[in-house]
Design a protein around this motif. Structure first.
Motif, mmCIF file in Angstrom:
data_model
loop_
_atom_site.group_PDB
_atom_site.id
_atom_site.type_symbol
_atom_site.label_atom_id
_atom_site.label_comp_id
_atom_site.label_asym_id
_atom_site.label_seq_id
_atom_site.Cartn_x
_atom_site.Cartn_y
_atom_site.Cartn_z
ATOM 1 N N ALA A 126 -30.192 7.544 -9.030
ATOM 2 C CA ALA A 126 -30.229 8.134 -7.689
ATOM 3 C C ALA A 126 -31.551 7.882 -6.977
ATOM 4 O O ALA A 126 -31.632 7.983 -5.748
ATOM 5 C CB ALA A 126 -29.970 9.634 -7.770
ATOM 6 N N SER A 127 -32.570 7.557 -7.738
ATOM 7 C CA SER A 127 -33.889 7.363 -7.158
ATOM 8 C C SER A 127 -33.861 6.258 -6.097
ATOM 9 O O SER A 127 -33.478 5.128 -6.368
ATOM 10 C CB SER A 127 -34.897 7.003 -8.257
ATOM 11 O OG SER A 127 -36.177 6.781 -7.711
ATOM 12 N N GLY A 128 -34.242 6.612 -4.869
ATOM 13 C CA GLY A 128 -34.285 5.640 -3.790
ATOM 14 C C GLY A 128 -32.955 5.418 -3.093
ATOM 15 O O GLY A 128 -32.902 4.692 -2.101
ATOM 16 N N ILE A 129 -31.875 6.022 -3.604
ATOM 17 C CA ILE A 129 -30.552 5.854 -2.992
ATOM 18 C C ILE A 129 -30.139 7.119 -2.249
ATOM 19 O O ILE A 129 -29.717 7.065 -1.097
ATOM 20 C CB ILE A 129 -29.488 5.498 -4.057
ATOM 21 C CG1 ILE A 129 -29.864 4.187 -4.767
ATOM 22 C CG2 ILE A 129 -28.104 5.383 -3.413
ATOM 23 C CD1 ILE A 129 -28.928 3.828 -5.896
ATOM 24 N N TYR A 130 -30.250 8.243 -2.924
ATOM 25 C CA TYR A 130 -29.851 9.512 -2.344
ATOM 26 C C TYR A 130 -31.052 10.432 -2.167
ATOM 27 O O TYR A 130 -31.976 10.429 -2.990
ATOM 28 C CB TYR A 130 -28.821 10.222 -3.229
ATOM 29 C CG TYR A 130 -27.577 9.420 -3.499
ATOM 30 C CD1 TYR A 130 -26.690 9.118 -2.477
ATOM 31 C CD2 TYR A 130 -27.281 8.969 -4.780
ATOM 32 C CE1 TYR A 130 -25.544 8.391 -2.721
ATOM 33 C CE2 TYR A 130 -26.131 8.238 -5.030
ATOM 34 C CZ TYR A 130 -25.268 7.944 -4.002
ATOM 35 O OH TYR A 130 -24.141 7.214 -4.243
ATOM 36 N N ASP A 131 -31.017 11.214 -1.117
ATOM 37 C CA ASP A 131 -31.955 12.320 -0.943
ATOM 38 C C ASP A 131 -31.188 13.602 -1.241
ATOM 39 O O ASP A 131 -30.097 13.827 -0.705
ATOM 40 C CB ASP A 131 -32.496 12.352 0.487
ATOM 41 C CG ASP A 131 -33.375 11.151 0.799
ATOM 42 O OD1 ASP A 131 -34.231 10.815 -0.036
ATOM 43 O OD2 ASP A 131 -33.186 10.548 1.869
ATOM 44 N N ILE A 132 -31.749 14.419 -2.116
ATOM 45 C CA ILE A 132 -31.063 15.635 -2.552
ATOM 46 C C ILE A 132 -31.871 16.853 -2.139
ATOM 47 O O ILE A 132 -33.061 16.958 -2.426
ATOM 48 C CB ILE A 132 -30.860 15.631 -4.082
ATOM 49 C CG1 ILE A 132 -30.113 14.363 -4.511
ATOM 50 C CG2 ILE A 132 -30.102 16.881 -4.521
ATOM 51 C CD1 ILE A 132 -29.995 14.204 -6.009
ATOM 52 N N TYR A 179 -26.460 22.098 -3.917
ATOM 53 C CA TYR A 179 -27.126 20.811 -3.737
ATOM 54 C C TYR A 179 -26.442 20.054 -2.598
ATOM 55 O O TYR A 179 -25.212 19.944 -2.575
ATOM 56 C CB TYR A 179 -27.048 19.975 -5.014
ATOM 57 C CG TYR A 179 -27.782 20.570 -6.198
ATOM 58 C CD1 TYR A 179 -29.138 20.316 -6.397
ATOM 59 C CD2 TYR A 179 -27.117 21.377 -7.112
ATOM 60 C CE1 TYR A 179 -29.811 20.859 -7.480
ATOM 61 C CE2 TYR A 179 -27.787 21.928 -8.201
ATOM 62 C CZ TYR A 179 -29.134 21.663 -8.380
ATOM 63 O OH TYR A 179 -29.794 22.208 -9.453
ATOM 64 N N LEU A 180 -27.253 19.537 -1.688
ATOM 65 C CA LEU A 180 -26.751 18.772 -0.554
ATOM 66 C C LEU A 180 -27.319 17.357 -0.638
ATOM 67 O O LEU A 180 -28.528 17.178 -0.806
ATOM 68 C CB LEU A 180 -27.179 19.435 0.752
ATOM 69 C CG LEU A 180 -26.840 18.724 2.065
ATOM 70 C CD1 LEU A 180 -25.329 18.570 2.245
ATOM 71 C CD2 LEU A 180 -27.434 19.506 3.243
ATOM 72 N N TYR A 181 -26.439 16.357 -0.526
ATOM 73 C CA TYR A 181 -26.820 14.962 -0.757
ATOM 74 C C TYR A 181 -26.736 14.162 0.543
ATOM 75 O O TYR A 181 -25.764 14.263 1.283
ATOM 76 C CB TYR A 181 -25.882 14.321 -1.797
ATOM 77 C CG TYR A 181 -25.851 15.069 -3.111
ATOM 78 C CD1 TYR A 181 -26.526 14.595 -4.225
ATOM 79 C CD2 TYR A 181 -25.148 16.269 -3.227
ATOM 80 C CE1 TYR A 181 -26.498 15.288 -5.431
ATOM 81 C CE2 TYR A 181 -25.128 16.977 -4.420
ATOM 82 C CZ TYR A 181 -25.807 16.477 -5.512
ATOM 83 O OH TYR A 181 -25.794 17.182 -6.689
ATOM 84 N N PHE A 182 -27.775 13.376 0.775
ATOM 85 C CA PHE A 182 -27.842 12.513 1.955
ATOM 86 C C PHE A 182 -27.964 11.053 1.524
ATOM 87 O O PHE A 182 -28.583 10.751 0.501
ATOM 88 C CB PHE A 182 -29.061 12.853 2.818
ATOM 89 C CG PHE A 182 -29.002 14.191 3.481
ATOM 90 C CD1 PHE A 182 -28.532 14.326 4.778
ATOM 91 C CD2 PHE A 182 -29.430 15.339 2.807
ATOM 92 C CE1 PHE A 182 -28.486 15.564 5.403
ATOM 93 C CE2 PHE A 182 -29.393 16.581 3.426
ATOM 94 C CZ PHE A 182 -28.922 16.691 4.726
ATOM 95 N N ARG A 183 -27.373 10.180 2.318
ATOM 96 C CA ARG A 183 -27.565 8.746 2.145
ATOM 97 C C ARG A 183 -27.848 8.144 3.523
ATOM 98 O O ARG A 183 -27.033 8.323 4.446
ATOM 99 C CB ARG A 183 -26.342 8.089 1.518
ATOM 100 C CG ARG A 183 -26.534 6.606 1.222
ATOM 101 C CD ARG A 183 -25.406 6.088 0.362
ATOM 102 N NE ARG A 183 -25.662 4.732 -0.091
ATOM 103 C CZ ARG A 183 -24.990 4.121 -1.043
ATOM 104 N NH1 ARG A 183 -24.000 4.757 -1.655
ATOM 105 N NH2 ARG A 183 -25.276 2.898 -1.405
ATOM 106 N N ASP A 184 -28.975 7.474 3.631
ATOM 107 C CA ASP A 184 -29.392 6.904 4.923
ATOM 108 C C ASP A 184 -29.420 7.961 6.018
ATOM 109 O O ASP A 184 -29.039 7.723 7.167
ATOM 110 C CB ASP A 184 -28.466 5.752 5.327
ATOM 111 C CG ASP A 184 -28.474 4.606 4.325
ATOM 112 O OD1 ASP A 184 -29.542 4.380 3.725
ATOM 113 O OD2 ASP A 184 -27.425 3.978 4.141
#
Length: 262
Positions: free
Chosen positions: A73-79, A128-133
């Motif tokens: 997930a490192s560098g792909i998703y912001d949690i 937990y809330l997940y963001f991508r870009d």
């Protein structure tokens, strides 16, 4: 019709009163086994709870999977960990995921989500809330099992051996927007919502998993034990599997033991 309406209102009132009595007594160390009495003779509620034992070997495997998922997930998703202090900031993002993830008749409202973070008498939810870009793509949410009324969520909750001990975490929601469901994100959500509550002191985790979308299969692979199928869960045309993961006495191992999580 008037008589039926009056009876329904009386039933709802009795349920609300009972909930206050039940929870109040439990917080004083008194557990009242009402649901065991209500379900005498109902075969579908004869779940084999004793078969669900802590499994350190399986948990070691989960620790390895979790560490790998953190690295991926490192560098792909912001949690983001959503709390009562920041939920107002992120509620629109949570609702965006909710709307995209569920049909209208099975979708939670903004008020319903906010209530979980503001209700008194229970531990704060784990979310937990997940963001991508920069876009919200998924979230997971759960809290004390006792928050969820067995008359609504199923008498299987009231029959759980840890019910009213406030030691079991109920996974209420695992939501992933459709365009992200083909990857390993659902697995990461489940791992976060296992390890997060465990680190907060919960000793077991339960959930209702939809049977039609593969979530139940992933949960079983992670060590959850299937106990029963709840037909038309929450009044919707959806069948759900009731699952339990017993974490009592289990310890984190390997590199994860010193990791703080991604």
């Amino acid at each position: 019709m008037k008589i039926i309406t009056i009876v329904k209102k009386l039933v709802r009132l009795c349920r609300r009163v009972w909930r206050q009595i039940e929870l109040g007594a439990a917080r004083r160390g008194i557990r009242i086994p009402l649901f065991k009495v209500l379900t005498i003779g109902r075969k579908k509620y004869r779940m084999d709870f004793k078969s669900v034992q802590p499994d350190q070997e399986n948990f070691n495997s989960l620790c390895k999977r979790y560490k790998i998922s953190q690295d991926k997930a490192s560098g792909i998703y912001d949690i983001v960990i959503v709390t009562s202090e920041n939920v107002d900031r992120y509620i629109k993002d949570l609702m965006e995921v909710e709307v995209k993830s569920f049909p209208e008749d099975f979708r939670g409202s903004e008020g319903r989500l906010l209530y979980r973070f503001r209700v008194k008498g229970f531990r704060e939810p784990v979310c937990y809330l997940y963001f991508r870009d920069g876009k919200p793509i998924a979230y997971s949410l759960g809290m004390d099992m006792e928050f969820f009324d067995p008359f609504d969520y199923g008498l299987e909750i009231g029959l759980h051996p840890e019910y009213l001990r406030f030691t079991t975490f109920y996974i209420e929601n695992i939501s992933v927007v459709p365009e992200e469901r083909q990857g390993w994100l659902t697995l990461r959500l489940l791992l976060d919502i296992i390890f997060g509550p465990k680190r907060k002191g919960y000793t077991s985790i339960v959930s209702h998993s939809r049977i039609d979308n593969g979530t139940m299969d992933i949960a079983i692979k992670l060590g959850f034990k299937h106990l029963m199928v709840h037909k038309q869960f929450l009044g919707a045309n959806i069948d759900a599997s009731f699952n339990w993961l017993n974490l009592q006495g289990l310890v984190e191992t390997g590199a994860l033991a010193s990791s703080e999580g991604a």
